[in-house]
Design a protein around this motif. Structure first.
Motif, PDB file in Angstrom:
ATOM      1  N   VAL A   1     -22.017 -72.913 -40.180  1.00 48.33           N
ATOM      2  CA  VAL A   1     -23.130 -73.026 -41.123  1.00 48.33           C
ATOM      3  C   VAL A   1     -22.949 -74.330 -41.889  1.00 48.33           C
ATOM      4  N   GLU A   2     -24.026 -75.084 -42.011  1.00 46.85           N
ATOM      5  CA  GLU A   2     -23.993 -76.354 -42.745  1.00 46.85           C
ATOM      6  C   GLU A   2     -24.830 -76.225 -44.012  1.00 46.85           C
ATOM      7  N   PHE A   3     -24.218 -76.533 -45.147  1.00 47.30           N
ATOM      8  CA  PHE A   3     -24.881 -76.500 -46.450  1.00 47.30           C
ATOM      9  C   PHE A   3     -25.332 -77.922 -46.759  1.00 47.30           C
ATOM     10  N   ARG A   4     -26.663 -78.137 -46.928  1.00 50.04           N
ATOM     11  CA  ARG A   4     -27.211 -79.483 -46.832  1.00 50.04           C
ATOM     12  C   ARG A   4     -27.982 -79.973 -48.067  1.00 50.04           C
ATOM     13  N   SER A   5     -28.077 -79.188 -49.103  1.00 50.05           N
ATOM     14  CA  SER A   5     -28.998 -79.561 -50.180  1.00 50.05           C
ATOM     15  C   SER A   5     -28.413 -80.503 -51.223  1.00 50.05           C
ATOM     16  N   MET A   6     -27.096 -80.623 -51.344  1.00 46.15           N
ATOM     17  CA  MET A   6     -26.507 -81.313 -52.493  1.00 46.15           C
ATOM     18  C   MET A   6     -26.637 -82.834 -52.393  1.00 46.15           C
ATOM     19  N   GLU A   7     -26.775 -83.469 -53.549  1.00 49.25           N
ATOM     20  CA  GLU A   7     -26.842 -84.926 -53.632  1.00 49.25           C
ATOM     21  C   GLU A   7     -25.433 -85.485 -53.828  1.00 49.25           C
ATOM     22  N   VAL A   8     -25.173 -86.633 -53.207  1.00 50.00           N
ATOM     23  CA  VAL A   8     -23.857 -87.248 -53.374  1.00 50.00           C
ATOM     24  C   VAL A   8     -23.703 -87.686 -54.822  1.00 50.00           C
ATOM     25  N   GLN A   9     -22.480 -87.578 -55.326  1.00 44.17           N
ATOM     26  CA  GLN A   9     -22.169 -87.870 -56.721  1.00 44.17           C
ATOM     27  C   GLN A   9     -21.402 -89.192 -56.840  1.00 44.17           C
ATOM     28  N   MET A  10     -21.400 -89.759 -58.042  1.00 43.26           N
ATOM     29  CA  MET A  10     -20.785 -91.075 -58.234  1.00 43.26           C
ATOM     30  C   MET A  10     -19.263 -91.042 -58.185  1.00 43.26           C
ATOM     31  N   THR A  11     -18.652 -89.886 -58.491  1.00 46.24           N
ATOM     32  CA  THR A  11     -17.190 -89.815 -58.514  1.00 46.24           C
ATOM     33  C   THR A  11     -16.684 -88.824 -57.475  1.00 46.24           C
ATOM     34  N   ASP A  12     -15.472 -89.064 -57.038  1.00 47.98           N
ATOM     35  CA  ASP A  12     -14.855 -88.161 -56.069  1.00 47.98           C
ATOM     36  C   ASP A  12     -14.578 -86.798 -56.685  1.00 47.98           C
ATOM     37  N   PHE A  13     -14.308 -86.769 -57.984  1.00 53.05           N
ATOM     38  CA  PHE A  13     -14.088 -85.492 -58.656  1.00 53.05           C
ATOM     39  C   PHE A  13     -15.333 -84.615 -58.563  1.00 53.05           C
ATOM     40  N   GLU A  14     -16.492 -85.184 -58.883  1.00 53.58           N
ATOM     41  CA  GLU A  14     -17.734 -84.410 -58.797  1.00 53.58           C
ATOM     42  C   GLU A  14     -17.976 -83.904 -57.379  1.00 53.58           C
ATOM     43  N   ASN A  15     -17.876 -84.798 -56.409  1.00 49.86           N
ATOM     44  CA  ASN A  15     -18.115 -84.390 -55.024  1.00 49.86           C
ATOM     45  C   ASN A  15     -17.141 -83.305 -54.589  1.00 49.86           C
ATOM     46  N   ALA A  16     -15.874 -83.471 -54.940  1.00 50.92           N
ATOM     47  CA  ALA A  16     -14.870 -82.468 -54.574  1.00 50.92           C
ATOM     48  C   ALA A  16     -15.164 -81.135 -55.253  1.00 50.92           C
ATOM     49  N   ALA A  17     -15.632 -81.178 -56.496  1.00 49.73           N
ATOM     50  CA  ALA A  17     -15.917 -79.936 -57.219  1.00 49.73           C
ATOM     51  C   ALA A  17     -17.009 -79.136 -56.524  1.00 49.73           C
ATOM     52  N   PHE A  18     -18.092 -79.792 -56.157  1.00 48.65           N
ATOM     53  CA  PHE A  18     -19.200 -79.061 -55.540  1.00 48.65           C
ATOM     54  C   PHE A  18     -18.892 -78.656 -54.100  1.00 48.65           C
ATOM     55  N   ILE A  19     -18.218 -79.518 -53.354  1.00 50.28           N
ATOM     56  CA  ILE A  19     -17.790 -79.133 -52.004  1.00 50.28           C
ATOM     57  C   ILE A  19     -16.913 -77.883 -52.079  1.00 50.28           C
ATOM     58  N   SER A  20     -15.940 -77.917 -52.971  1.00 47.29           N
ATOM     59  CA  SER A  20     -14.976 -76.818 -53.076  1.00 47.29           C
ATOM     60  C   SER A  20     -15.637 -75.535 -53.551  1.00 47.29           C
ATOM     61  N   PHE A  21     -16.622 -75.659 -54.448  1.00 49.40           N
ATOM     62  CA  PHE A  21     -17.292 -74.462 -54.941  1.00 49.40           C
ATOM     63  C   PHE A  21     -18.055 -73.763 -53.822  1.00 49.40           C
ATOM     64  N   VAL A  22     -18.726 -74.523 -52.963  1.00 44.86           N
ATOM     65  CA  VAL A  22     -19.429 -73.915 -51.827  1.00 44.86           C
ATOM     66  C   VAL A  22     -18.447 -73.156 -50.945  1.00 44.86           C
ATOM     67  N   ILE A  23     -17.299 -73.771 -50.680  1.00 52.88           N
ATOM     68  CA  ILE A  23     -16.294 -73.119 -49.832  1.00 52.88           C
ATOM     69  C   ILE A  23     -15.743 -71.869 -50.507  1.00 52.88           C
ATOM     70  N   LEU A  24     -15.386 -71.971 -51.778  1.00 52.29           N
ATOM     71  CA  LEU A  24     -14.848 -70.813 -52.500  1.00 52.29           C
ATOM     72  C   LEU A  24     -15.866 -69.682 -52.546  1.00 52.29           C
ATOM     73  N   LEU A  25     -17.116 -70.006 -52.838  1.00 52.18           N
ATOM     74  CA  LEU A  25     -18.137 -68.964 -52.919  1.00 52.18           C
ATOM     75  C   LEU A  25     -18.335 -68.279 -51.577  1.00 52.18           C
ATOM     76  N   SER A  26     -18.244 -69.024 -50.492  1.00 51.72           N
ATOM     77  CA  SER A  26     -18.386 -68.397 -49.167  1.00 51.72           C
ATOM     78  C   SER A  26     -17.311 -67.348 -48.938  1.00 51.72           C
ATOM     79  N   ARG A  27     -16.100 -67.595 -49.427  1.00 55.54           N
ATOM     80  CA  ARG A  27     -15.006 -66.626 -49.270  1.00 55.54           C
ATOM     81  C   ARG A  27     -15.238 -65.415 -50.182  1.00 55.54           C
ATOM     82  N   ALA A  28     -15.722 -65.673 -51.398  1.00 57.62           N
ATOM     83  CA  ALA A  28     -15.990 -64.565 -52.321  1.00 57.62           C
ATOM     84  C   ALA A  28     -17.116 -63.683 -51.788  1.00 57.62           C
ATOM     85  N   ILE A  29     -18.126 -64.282 -51.197  1.00 58.91           N
ATOM     86  CA  ILE A  29     -19.240 -63.517 -50.614  1.00 58.91           C
ATOM     87  C   ILE A  29     -18.721 -62.529 -49.577  1.00 58.91           C
ATOM     88  N   LEU A  30     -17.843 -63.014 -48.702  1.00 58.86           N
ATOM     89  CA  LEU A  30     -17.321 -62.147 -47.642  1.00 58.86           C
ATOM     90  C   LEU A  30     -16.370 -61.097 -48.203  1.00 58.86           C
TER      91      LEU A  30
END
Length: 727
Positions: A480-509
């Motif tokens: 499954v590819e999650f495609r809606s997010m906009e790229v962020q100016m900092t690596d911290f922001e991008n890592a935060a949102f990438i990681s949240f999608v992954i964490l939430l997928s595990r919590a869902i299951l």
């Protein structure tokens, strides 16, 4: 073009191709089929549209047959980041300073690939490598990790990997070039905005604003733009609302007005653009995850759907188009309009009077299609008995396709989803890739699958890799590819949102969460997600009770992003649910601490304590000394914005204005001091200023120049960082 396609009549296709070589732009070998090929023109491709649709369906069924029984695939995942490359001239006290897009991504890609090879030859570990591929714009490249991340523990390495990619891209840039992770170039289509410069109104894009040369020079990309225009019968029409309250002359225009000059375009009530690069020249960050099996992949697709508009709003980063300040915040509608290939009849409402159409097109080109092929998802696809109840929006499809899928063993929900992808036409057909073994090749399936650009993409495996043992590193499963997010100016922001999608997928299951809302309400959410400051001012339909229930008992109500993240009434909130899962997951302490930090940051943004990148950028331009209160982005403001974004991406400058108290908590050390240290923290940075550090810094620089004081480097870096330097 007298050849009429009939299913399976490949000899007719061969005969037509061999009789029409000049019209194909191909060289035909004297003793064989095709020796080398270019894409077919739209007129030539129309003969084969039905052939590609029908055989694409057969190729999907072959994947289902060969790989549908795969079980126990490990949880692997990855991300994709789209980068933009600019060149800056002048410095912060030069009134003639400017910014342009750099049209040399082919040579940059070649240099990046060479550097990756050198790193591997020098013994770099796989996780210290990156993959680089072309993007639509000739000033863009896309990056992914060299190998997938494994499990939840992979989150610990995301930010470092993003920094590695940033450093490696910077290492191959020329003096004066920068590559901030921004969604867009604010002045795309304004004057001579590219280096080198070319004239607009070329034969492919036929744009008032952008030349053909801005498109990456692989035949697929210009052919996409040309065929979209040919199919719809006109240039695309891209409209975004202009920011209110500006001093600009607006001329009321009749509906359907098409400007014939830049002056006419600028006088319109909306910001207007007319070509595909205005959409596909925007950057995002995407996350792809592998499921254990096909059923789990369909389940995750459905459950993640509710997050697509919310995270779009929270990552909003696109406040400008064609040099104008817009009154909305995101790229989504802009891209959707930029690839809208629907005919005039298809754009009419359901039930409108229709003509007979052209039988070569899907639906004869007259079947109403409610939205562009780049938009939100159209249906849920899980095998649950209650799925149909949530699918309350009509789907367009050919019943013959549904019948074929059902006859081959697909369930009705999946059959309708796949068939609705084939309600569109293939946009690029390569002449030498028509006659394929449908049991082994997937070109025709991917032709339709990859050009239905939606907020989520359900991704069956390539069959030759899906059949491998899941212990094999080359194995690929159902994703499954999650495609809606906009790229962020900092690596911290991008890592935060990438990681949240992954964490939430595990919590869902793990927690058996059901986040589905009726599809019509999900559509409403997408409409509000792009509005200005939607992350704090708008509400989204969301589930109150996250237990599984049929649609008539699945209570949902409108909530702010903050309430969705932190809870409201009986709804616990996504972050508390994720933290509850995390506490029992057995995840190592370091990864848990990283995730806690990321979730706290997302809450701060949802609460409005931290701005989105869109708000920060808009405020930056509005506070810029060159702003003339006319709704336009000046060259000086664009230059300084890009320079600030570059510094922020390197962990310097006013990045605390976006990260707040999370600045300095990144997972890796900051870059060398010679990289853009003109914006390094300390004096001149004001946390309370509307756009923060830039105005203070600029005034300090001007005062210093006037007094003969040495202020420090105030221009683009002279060299890239050493290859492999971790920021």
């Amino acid at each position: 073009h007298t050849c009429v396609y009939s299913k399976g009549n490949i000899n007719t296709i061969k005969h037509w191709l061999l009789c029409n070589p000049s019209s194909l732009g191909v060289r035909v070998a004297s003793m064989g089929f095709l020796h080398e090929s270019e894409p077919l023109s739209w007129e030539d491709a129309m003969v084969f549209l039905k052939y590609v649709r029908d055989h694409g369906l057969e190729q999907f069924l072959a994947i289902l047959e060969r790989c549908g029984g795969t079980e126990g695939d490990p949880f692997k995942w990855g991300d994709e980041v789209e980068h933009q490359i600019f060149t800056l001239t002048g410095n912060l006290v030069d009134s003639a300073r400017s910014a342009k897009v750099v049209l040399r991504s082919p040579e940059i890609l070649a240099a990046l690939k060479q550097k990756e090879k050198e790193a591997l030859d020098a013994g770099a570990a796989p996780e210290e490598t990156c993959e680089w591929v072309p993007e639509y714009g000739r000033w863009m490249v896309e990056s992914t990790p060299g190998v997938p991340y494994n499990g939840l523990a992979g989150i610990a390495g995301v930010e470092q990997q993003l920094r590695l990619r940033r450093a490696r891209l910077q290492a191959v840039l020329r003096p004066g070039e920068v590559a901030p992770t921004m969604t867009h170039f604010p002045l795309l289509g304004v004057g001579n905005f590219s280096e080198p410069a070319y004239d607009p109104k070329g034969p492919v894009l036929r744009s008032l604003f952008v030349p053909d040369e801005v498109v990456f020079p692989h035949p697929r990309f210009p052919t996409l733009a040309n065929n979209i225009r040919e199919r719809r019968g006109s240039n695309v029409e891209i409209l975004r609302p202009k920011m209110k309250g500006m001093r600009s002359q607006i001329v009321e225009r009749a509906p359907g007005f098409v400007p014939q000059s830049i002056e006419e375009a600028d006088s319109m009530a909306d910001v207007y653009a007319d070509a595909m690069p205005f959409g596909m020249g925007l950057s995002c960050v995407q996350v792809t995850m592998q499921a254990a099996n096909i059923s789990q992949s369909r389940h995750l697709y459905d459950q993640l759907a509710a997050l697509t508009p919310v995270l779009l709003a929270l990552t909003a980063a696109t406040p400008f188009m064609r040099g104008w300040i817009c009154d909305d915040d995101v790229r989504w509608g802009q891209i959707s309009q930029s690839v809208d290939d629907r005919t005039p009849a298809e754009r009419l409402p359901q039930g409108s009077n229709q003509t007979s159409g052209d039988r070569r097109l899907a639906g004869a080109g007259v079947r109403p299609l409610s939205k562009s092929r780049y938009d939100s998802i159209d249906c849920y696809i899980s095998e649950r008995a209650d799925t149909d109840g949530f699918n309350d929006v009509p789907l367009a499809f050919d019943q013959t396709h549904v019948d074929r899928l059902l006859a081959a063993g697909a369930d009705p929900v999946l059959a309708r989803h796949v068939a609705h992808l084939f309600a569109r036409d293939p946009l690029v057909i390569f002449a030498d890739r028509l006659e394929l073994d449908d049991h082994r090749e997937i070109d025709h399936w991917e032709n339709l699958q990859s050009t239905n650009w939606q907020t989520l993409r359900w991704k069956p495996p390539p069959p030759h890799k899906g059949e491998l043992s899941n212990a094999d590193d080359a194995h690929i499963g159902w994703r499954v590819e999650f495609r809606s997010m906009e790229v962020q100016m900092t690596d911290f922001e991008n890592a935060a949102f990438i990681s949240f999608v992954i964490l939430l997928s595990r919590a869902i299951l793990d927690k058996s969460l059901d986040l589905r809302v009726p599809m019509s309400k999900l559509e409403e959410n997408m409409q509000v997600a792009g509005r200005r400051s939607a992350y704090v001012h708008e509400k989204f339909w969301f589930r109150v009770d996250t237990g599984f229930a049929p649609v008539d008992k699945a209570a949902c109500e409108q909530m702010t992003a903050k309430e969705i993240m932190t809870g409201k009434g009986s709804f616990a909130g996504l972050v508390p649910l994720c933290k509850e899962y995390l506490s029992s997951s057995g995840c190592d302490r370091a990864t848990c601490q990283t995730l806690e930090r990321y979730m706290d940051f997302i809450i701060h943004r949802a609460e409005g304590k931290l701005p989105t990148d869109a708000k920060w950028m808009r405020d930056f331009v509005l506070a810029h000394p060159s702003y003339r209160f006319d709704g336009r982005v000046t060259e000086a403001a664009a230059h300084d914005l890009i320079l600030a974004a570059e510094a922020m991406g390197n962990g310097q400058g006013p990045y605390q204005e976006v990260l707040g108290s999370f600045a300095g908590l990144e997972a890796a050390p900051k870059p060398a001091a010679n990289q853009n240290d003109f914006l390094n923290s300390g004096s001149g940075i004001s946390d309370s200023a509307p756009c923060g550090g830039y105005p203070s810094l600029l005034s300090r620089a001007v005062r210093g120049k006037n007094a003969g004081e040495k202020v420090g480097p105030l221009c683009a870096p002279a060299t890239g960082t050493p290859f492999g330097m971790h920021h």
